[in-house]
Design a protein around this motif. Structure first.
Motif, PDB file in Angstrom:
ATOM      1  N   LYS A  89       8.202  -9.271 119.759  1.00 15.63           N
ATOM      2  CA  LYS A  89       8.774  -9.115 118.433  1.00 15.63           C
ATOM      3  C   LYS A  89       8.556  -7.690 117.946  1.00 15.63           C
ATOM      4  CE  LYS A  89       8.787 -11.899 114.260  1.00 15.63           C
ATOM      5  NZ  LYS A  89       8.067 -12.973 113.568  1.00 15.63           N
ATOM      6  N   SER A  90       9.625  -7.070 117.466  1.00 16.56           N
ATOM      7  CA  SER A  90       9.537  -5.761 116.827  1.00 16.56           C
ATOM      8  C   SER A  90       9.910  -5.935 115.367  1.00 16.56           C
ATOM      9  CB  SER A  90      10.484  -4.766 117.497  1.00 16.56           C
ATOM     10  OG  SER A  90      10.503  -3.559 116.768  1.00 16.56           O
ATOM     11  N   THR A  97      12.370 -11.927 120.799  1.00 15.30           N
ATOM     12  CA  THR A  97      12.874 -12.567 122.020  1.00 15.30           C
ATOM     13  C   THR A  97      12.572 -14.064 122.053  1.00 15.30           C
ATOM     14  OG1 THR A  97      10.882 -12.048 123.297  1.00 15.30           O
ATOM     15  CG2 THR A  97      12.695 -10.444 123.368  1.00 15.30           C
ATOM     16  N   GLY A  98      11.884 -14.555 121.050  1.00 18.84           N
ATOM     17  CA  GLY A  98      11.665 -15.987 120.941  1.00 18.84           C
ATOM     18  C   GLY A  98      12.900 -16.700 120.407  1.00 18.84           C
ATOM     19  N   ALA A  99      13.860 -15.927 119.912  1.00 20.33           N
ATOM     20  CA  ALA A  99      15.103 -16.473 119.371  1.00 20.33           C
ATOM     21  C   ALA A  99      16.273 -16.002 120.246  1.00 20.33           C
ATOM     22  CB  ALA A  99      15.296 -15.998 117.933  1.00 20.33           C
ATOM     23  N   LEU A 104      19.572 -11.761 123.192  1.00 20.55           N
ATOM     24  CA  LEU A 104      20.870 -11.111 123.354  1.00 20.55           C
ATOM     25  C   LEU A 104      20.751  -9.610 123.101  1.00 20.55           C
ATOM     26  CD1 LEU A 104      23.951 -11.096 123.715  1.00 20.55           C
ATOM     27  CD2 LEU A 104      24.126 -11.584 121.269  1.00 20.55           C
ATOM     28  N   VAL A 105      20.073  -9.227 122.023  1.00 20.67           N
ATOM     29  CA  VAL A 105      19.909  -7.812 121.696  1.00 20.67           C
ATOM     30  C   VAL A 105      19.190  -7.102 122.838  1.00 20.67           C
ATOM     31  CG1 VAL A 105      18.701  -6.202 120.165  1.00 20.67           C
ATOM     32  CG2 VAL A 105      19.978  -8.115 119.204  1.00 20.67           C
ATOM     33  N   PHE A 106      18.176  -7.738 123.362  1.00 24.03           N
ATOM     34  CA  PHE A 106      17.440  -7.087 124.444  1.00 24.03           C
ATOM     35  C   PHE A 106      18.263  -6.960 125.716  1.00 24.03           C
ATOM     36  CE2 PHE A 106      13.689  -5.128 125.741  1.00 24.03           C
ATOM     37  CZ  PHE A 106      13.084  -4.824 124.538  1.00 24.03           C
TER      38      PHE A 106
END
Length: 186
Positions: A89-90, A97-99, A104-106
């Motif tokens: 999480k940032s 990335t838990g969602a 997708l963004v990553f």
């Protein structure tokens, strides 16, 4: 399932207070802190942090640039976390990335980084080909000009001097002379 934070500042004059406060507000229970430039690979607390993470944990950073030295490094670290079942999480960029959206963004970041690497490679090859077309050759410049090469080869062939003596005479290594000899046997 622990929520672990990582904070980093580039210089000793900078303070970690802003990052500490943001991480604490995000529910971080334990924070690892480095005082090192993002360009350096020597970030001992990051190493400890990554070793401490377990499946189901979440690694939280204030901003993406606090974790990775560059985009490729960041993607590598997050992919390694994902393989171990650790979420990332940032806070500033709202990447989680838990969602599904965070994943997708990553993946978009990873695709863009791969695209960038391919473009750099393509431009490099095109530049080398253009230089060759103009008669330029890559690599280190020759230590010996054509006249010196002929003289060195003749000296090696006559065996009046040792290769070590010839190399000292021309100011080159013995391996340079052996390479020259091998290239001229063809």
């Amino acid at each position: 399932m622990a929520v672990i934070g990582y904070a980093r500042v580039s210089t000793c004059e900078q303070t970690l207070d802003l990052q500490r406060d943001a991480l604490k507000e995000a529910g971080v229970t334990n924070t690892y802190e480095d005082r090192a430039s993002g360009k350096t690979t020597d970030r001992p607390e990051l190493v400890h942090c990554l070793k401490a993470l377990r499946e189901g944990d979440t690694l939280v950073v204030w901003r993406l640039d606090r974790l990775g030295r560059n985009l490729q490094d960041l993607i590598r670290i997050v992919n390694d976390l994902e393989k171990c079942g650790v979420m990332f999480k940032s806070l500033k960029e709202s990447v989680d990335t838990g969602a599904p959206t965070g994943k997708l963004v990553f993946h978009l970041f990873a695709a863009l980084a791969e695209f960038e690497r391919e473009l750099v490679s393509e431009r490099t090859v095109a530049g080398l080909n253009a230089a060759r077309a103009r008669g330029r050759k890559g690599g280190r410049p020759q230590r010996l000009d054509a006249k010196q090469q002929r003289a060195a080869l003749a000296m090696m062939k006559s065996r009046e001097m040792s290769v070590a003596e010839i190399s000292r005479h021309f100011g080159v290594s013995r391996s340079t002379l052996y390479s020259l000899q091998a290239a001229n046997k063809q």
